[in-house]
Scaffold this motif. Sequence first.
Motif, PDB file in Angstrom:
ATOM      1  N   LEU A  29     -39.552   6.032  63.545  1.00 49.79           N
ATOM      2  CA  LEU A  29     -38.365   6.882  63.533  1.00 49.79           C
ATOM      3  C   LEU A  29     -37.128   6.121  63.066  1.00 49.79           C
ATOM      4  CD1 LEU A  29     -38.921   8.883  66.841  1.00 49.79           C
ATOM      5  CD2 LEU A  29     -39.058   9.761  64.514  1.00 49.79           C
ATOM      6  N   ALA A  30     -37.044   4.829  63.407  1.00 50.43           N
ATOM      7  CA  ALA A  30     -35.899   4.025  62.985  1.00 50.43           C
ATOM      8  C   ALA A  30     -35.855   3.878  61.467  1.00 50.43           C
ATOM      9  CB  ALA A  30     -35.950   2.646  63.643  1.00 50.43           C
ATOM     10  N   ASN A  31     -37.033   3.952  60.821  1.00 54.60           N
ATOM     11  CA  ASN A  31     -37.115   3.762  59.371  1.00 54.60           C
ATOM     12  C   ASN A  31     -37.333   5.064  58.614  1.00 54.60           C
ATOM     13  OD1 ASN A  31     -37.191   0.678  58.647  1.00 54.60           O
ATOM     14  ND2 ASN A  31     -38.384   0.894  60.532  1.00 54.60           N
ATOM     15  N   VAL A  32     -36.953   6.178  59.211  1.00 54.49           N
ATOM     16  CA  VAL A  32     -37.181   7.472  58.567  1.00 54.49           C
ATOM     17  C   VAL A  32     -36.384   7.596  57.268  1.00 54.49           C
ATOM     18  CG1 VAL A  32     -35.342   8.712  59.779  1.00 54.49           C
ATOM     19  CG2 VAL A  32     -37.393   9.940  59.046  1.00 54.49           C
ATOM     20  N   SER A  33     -35.303   6.824  57.112  1.00 59.46           N
ATOM     21  CA  SER A  33     -34.490   6.876  55.895  1.00 59.46           C
ATOM     22  C   SER A  33     -34.651   5.631  55.033  1.00 59.46           C
ATOM     23  CB  SER A  33     -33.008   7.060  56.259  1.00 59.46           C
ATOM     24  OG  SER A  33     -32.796   8.265  56.959  1.00 59.46           O
ATOM     25  N   THR A  34     -35.638   4.803  55.342  1.00 59.02           N
ATOM     26  CA  THR A  34     -35.867   3.569  54.587  1.00 59.02           C
ATOM     27  C   THR A  34     -36.707   3.856  53.347  1.00 59.02           C
ATOM     28  OG1 THR A  34     -35.776   2.252  56.617  1.00 59.02           O
ATOM     29  CG2 THR A  34     -36.786   1.226  54.700  1.00 59.02           C
ATOM     30  N   GLY A  71     -50.281   4.299  39.220  1.00 55.94           N
ATOM     31  CA  GLY A  71     -49.201   5.268  39.193  1.00 55.94           C
ATOM     32  C   GLY A  71     -48.241   5.025  38.045  1.00 55.94           C
ATOM     33  N   LYS A  72     -47.512   6.048  37.661  1.00 58.62           N
ATOM     34  CA  LYS A  72     -46.522   5.904  36.595  1.00 58.62           C
ATOM     35  C   LYS A  72     -45.129   5.790  37.208  1.00 58.62           C
ATOM     36  CE  LYS A  72     -45.769  10.862  35.806  1.00 58.62           C
ATOM     37  NZ  LYS A  72     -45.748  11.940  34.788  1.00 58.62           N
ATOM     38  N   LEU A  73     -44.200   5.264  36.411  1.00 58.13           N
ATOM     39  CA  LEU A  73     -42.838   5.063  36.884  1.00 58.13           C
ATOM     40  C   LEU A  73     -41.977   6.275  36.560  1.00 58.13           C
ATOM     41  CD1 LEU A  73     -42.145   1.332  35.938  1.00 58.13           C
ATOM     42  CD2 LEU A  73     -43.265   2.283  37.956  1.00 58.13           C
ATOM     43  N   MET A  74     -41.019   6.540  37.445  1.00 56.06           N
ATOM     44  CA  MET A  74     -40.070   7.639  37.244  1.00 56.06           C
ATOM     45  C   MET A  74     -38.663   7.093  37.433  1.00 56.06           C
ATOM     46  SD  MET A  74     -41.985  10.868  39.113  1.00 56.06           S
ATOM     47  CE  MET A  74     -40.714  11.988  38.506  1.00 56.06           C
ATOM     48  N   GLN A  75     -37.946   6.962  36.331  1.00 63.21           N
ATOM     49  CA  GLN A  75     -36.582   6.450  36.374  1.00 63.21           C
ATOM     50  C   GLN A  75     -35.652   7.485  36.978  1.00 63.21           C
ATOM     51  OE1 GLN A  75     -34.932   5.530  32.524  1.00 63.21           O
ATOM     52  NE2 GLN A  75     -33.308   4.252  33.358  1.00 63.21           N
ATOM     53  N   GLY A  76     -34.688   7.004  37.773  1.00 62.48           N
ATOM     54  CA  GLY A  76     -33.732   7.900  38.395  1.00 62.48           C
ATOM     55  C   GLY A  76     -34.246   8.582  39.643  1.00 62.48           C
ATOM     56  N   PHE A  77     -35.365   8.076  40.193  1.00 63.55           N
ATOM     57  CA  PHE A  77     -35.928   8.620  41.431  1.00 63.55           C
ATOM     58  C   PHE A  77     -36.182   7.477  42.421  1.00 63.55           C
ATOM     59  CE2 PHE A  77     -36.755  12.015  38.511  1.00 63.55           C
ATOM     60  CZ  PHE A  77     -36.779  13.172  39.271  1.00 63.55           C
ATOM     61  N   LEU A  78     -36.234   7.814  43.695  1.00 61.54           N
ATOM     62  CA  LEU A  78     -36.593   6.873  44.743  1.00 61.54           C
ATOM     63  C   LEU A  78     -37.647   7.511  45.644  1.00 61.54           C
ATOM     64  CD1 LEU A  78     -33.158   5.363  45.846  1.00 61.54           C
ATOM     65  CD2 LEU A  78     -35.010   4.152  44.680  1.00 61.54           C
ATOM     66  N   GLU A  79     -38.578   6.697  46.127  1.00 64.33           N
ATOM     67  CA  GLU A  79     -39.579   7.180  47.076  1.00 64.33           C
ATOM     68  C   GLU A  79     -39.018   7.054  48.490  1.00 64.33           C
ATOM     69  OE1 GLU A  79     -44.134   6.272  48.663  1.00 64.33           O
ATOM     70  OE2 GLU A  79     -43.216   5.006  47.125  1.00 64.33           O
TER      71      GLU A  79
END
Length: 260
Positions: free
Chosen positions: A26-31, A212-220
């Motif tokens: 839960l502490a890393n839900v936004s990590t 996997g392929k890369l997607m610029q302008g996105f974050l996981e």
Amino acid sequence: MINSLYIAKTGMQAQQTQLDVISNNLANVSTNGFKRSTAVFQDLIYQNLRQVGANSTEQATLPTGMQIGLGVSSVATSRSFAEGRLEQSASNFDVAIDGQGFFQVTMPDGTTGYTRDGKFEIDANGTMVTATGLPVASGITVPIGAKSVSISGDGTVSATLAGDTAPTNIGMIALARFINPPGLTPLGGNLYAESAASGQPDTTAPGTDGMGKLMQGFLETSNVNVVQELVSMIATQRAYELNSKAIQTSDQMLQKLGQL
């Protein structure tokens, strides 16, 4: 009666470990790129008071035995590497992996670290680095005066320089994958290290051979499901309370025995 005190104590310890793992999730839900963990438990050795299959008479054997368990212990934390949600970001240097793979970064001691966090920046020398300043392992440097930088799905990094109409290739971001990702050693800082359990890395270009392929302008984003963690927390709390109640009950029974 004394056994029940110890058994319930191990149950409380196990549920405390479970709560620690849930709290970290839960502490890393936004990590960025965080992967949730679950605690793994096993029952302890049994007191074998009556052996299964032992002779009850000369011509008969026992269909069941009598074994008293001695509690539970935590043996591992298993990490889920399911892909998190991909969210569009405002930075041109943010990159997400759509599928398998890890970014490779150079650690301060020269070894290679692995991460799913594609929050990259450019340092004072133009080098592409992580948010903590670790350079991308392929050593990508953006030239001074570059008007734009593009990162294709296959990992090719190109920069459009002032006065040029065609982009210039300035590097390549290769990805690594492991036969057993949960065997990686977590280092903190969204980084993992290779271990004997993970196996050696298989490095290849994004989008090839199942990578996997890369997607610029996105974050996981993190793959933590808040609702799932809250349900697990409630179940953990109830299990902890039941084990503490077992200790209280055992203590009361011992008090009664002492009064005889």
